[in-house]
Design an enzyme around this catalytic site. Sequence first.
Site, PDB file in Angstrom:
ATOM      1  N   CYS A 128     -29.507 -53.854  -1.318  1.00 10.76           N
ATOM      2  CA  CYS A 128     -29.140 -52.974  -0.380  1.00 10.76           C
ATOM      3  C   CYS A 128     -27.738 -52.854  -0.196  1.00 10.76           C
ATOM      4  O   CYS A 128     -26.985 -54.054  -0.228  1.00 10.76           O
ATOM      5  CB  CYS A 128     -29.608 -53.595   1.243  1.00 10.76           C
ATOM      6  SG  CYS A 128     -29.312 -52.628   2.337  1.00 10.76           S
TER       7      CYS A 128
ATOM      8  N   CYS B 145     -28.074 -45.189   5.042  1.00 12.04           N
ATOM      9  CA  CYS B 145     -28.460 -45.677   3.814  1.00 12.04           C
ATOM     10  C   CYS B 145     -27.623 -45.533   2.633  1.00 12.04           C
ATOM     11  O   CYS B 145     -27.111 -44.584   2.212  1.00 12.04           O
ATOM     12  CB  CYS B 145     -29.919 -45.373   3.563  1.00 12.04           C
ATOM     13  SG  CYS B 145     -30.672 -46.237   2.083  1.00 12.04           S
TER      14      CYS B 145
END
Length: 265
Positions: free
Chosen positions: A67, A209
């Site tokens: 991530c 994101c």
Amino acid sequence: MDRKVQVLDFIKINPAGNITILIDNFDIYDKNIPKLSEEIMKETNLYAEQVGFIKDSHLQMMGGEFCGNASRAFASLLAFRDKDFSKQKNYNITCSGESKVLDVDVRNDGAKNKFLAKIKMPKFLSLEEINVDEYKLGLVRFSGINHFIFNIKENKETSFENIIDLVKKYLSNEEYSAFGIMFFDSDNLSMKPYVYVKEVGSGVYENSCASGTTALGYYLKKCKNLDRAKIVQPNGWLEYIIENDEMYIDGPVEIIAEGKIYIGK
């Protein structure tokens, strides 16, 4: 008889709207991490989009995925705790789902708890255009996550849930830890990210994101020769920059709170 309660140290961080909980002083390879994370993320608990577990300079995500936003959040936390940090410093960290060391450039953004964090992102493994039913999607694969680019202007599909189901079916015979679908509006360079983590068994529409913005950046470079763009996210912005064949993601990070969380066993 009292139920046992697990006490965890947490930090709540906002990297460009992608609310992230980092858990400190905990076994980062504990087998209960996916279940714990699901509890922590609940609206009735700390309410977040994702959870990571930190030790020294390593970040272990809840499903073993990579991530980018959580990595930017972790580096900003290191700056927040660093007595020698003043205006700018680079931090080297590692993250699950990615074998290489990540370099994050952290700058102060006007307050003790506010930063701008620019991360050098992993390179993609492959980039292709695929057909799923009657839809055309971009597919950008990384070692820790697969990202699908869905151009909502080009495909004219109103049901995002339908696309999510089709992508799950497309990946049904593959091994993967997580996938994302970037619902992209090419008219105003905005996107709505959806990320599904297999180990947790659920997906969320995220407010931003970083790895998805990276995938979109590579896709826009290939299709439109666009080296740099600020991509509007549902609750903020992220900028991708391609320099010397390297991809960087830059954007804001805010340390919101830290304390203890109590989880019933």
